[in-house]
Design an enzyme around this catalytic site. Sequence first.
Site, PDB file in Angstrom:
ATOM      1  N   ALA A 133     -23.432 -57.643  36.033  1.00 20.50           N
ATOM      2  CA  ALA A 133     -23.981 -58.956  35.933  1.00 20.50           C
ATOM      3  C   ALA A 133     -25.283 -59.055  36.760  1.00 20.50           C
ATOM      4  O   ALA A 133     -25.482 -58.404  37.915  1.00 20.50           O
ATOM      5  CB  ALA A 133     -22.884 -60.004  36.260  1.00 20.50           C
ATOM      6  N   ASP A 134     -25.925 -59.923  36.230  1.00 17.78           N
ATOM      7  CA  ASP A 134     -27.439 -60.313  37.008  1.00 17.78           C
ATOM      8  C   ASP A 134     -27.494 -61.743  36.818  1.00 17.78           C
ATOM      9  O   ASP A 134     -27.200 -62.382  35.833  1.00 17.78           O
ATOM     10  CB  ASP A 134     -28.583 -59.507  36.374  1.00 17.78           C
ATOM     11  CG  ASP A 134     -29.671 -59.704  37.407  1.00 17.78           C
ATOM     12  OD1 ASP A 134     -29.525 -59.057  38.464  1.00 17.78           O
ATOM     13  OD2 ASP A 134     -30.585 -60.405  37.287  1.00 17.78           O
ATOM     14  N   THR A 135     -28.084 -62.329  37.974  1.00 14.96           N
ATOM     15  CA  THR A 135     -28.303 -63.916  38.124  1.00 14.96           C
ATOM     16  C   THR A 135     -29.783 -64.232  38.383  1.00 14.96           C
ATOM     17  O   THR A 135     -30.360 -63.636  39.423  1.00 14.96           O
ATOM     18  CB  THR A 135     -27.154 -64.515  38.973  1.00 14.96           C
ATOM     19  OG1 THR A 135     -25.851 -64.208  38.603  1.00 14.96           O
ATOM     20  CG2 THR A 135     -27.648 -66.015  38.888  1.00 14.96           C
TER      21      THR A 135
END
Length: 196
Positions: free
Chosen positions: A70-72
């Site tokens: 994931a990346d935010t």
Amino acid sequence: MTLFLASTSPRRRELLAQAGIEFTVLDVAIDESQRPSELPTAYVERLAKEKAEAGFLTVESDENAVVLAADTIVVLEDDILGKPQNKAHAHEMLRSLSGRSHVVMTAFAIKTHKQIRVQRVNTTVFFRPLTSKEIEWYWQTGEQLDKAGGYGIQSKGGIFVSSISGSYSAVVGLPLAEVVVALRGLGIQADVLSID
């Protein structure tokens, strides 16, 4: 199936653990530079996908491997607010967020031997107006330097947030509801999820 989390983020580890999901952590490194003219939506989805692919390369000999990454990012208007580089930058970020709304985008990718699935979750976060004294106090807590957008909603920075529209866990770093649905959609629930 064996679930691997291609992230060393303590927040993502905590979210998966609290959901009762069993996993093993992979430490992956990719180039996270934004490409010229790349929109924030495309950028965050690409990073999640590349992290999942990089993680999968390290475990592909396991025929049951499933890799989650994931990346935010924090987006104010069309600008991505990364992690603050120093005190002045951290103060500037919070002043720009004060009394306004911004969007937190978290993309996640799930990679198996047969396919890769990428999904993005957008959450709108509303900040109350902040005083200079509060901004300085928050800098002194030491929380800001490793946080996209210069704050952590799950810790002391949560006092700045008046409301959100969307997924709280996505703001923290991983949209749990969507991840569980995606894992089930791939037929993974029986082996990884402790929920019947």
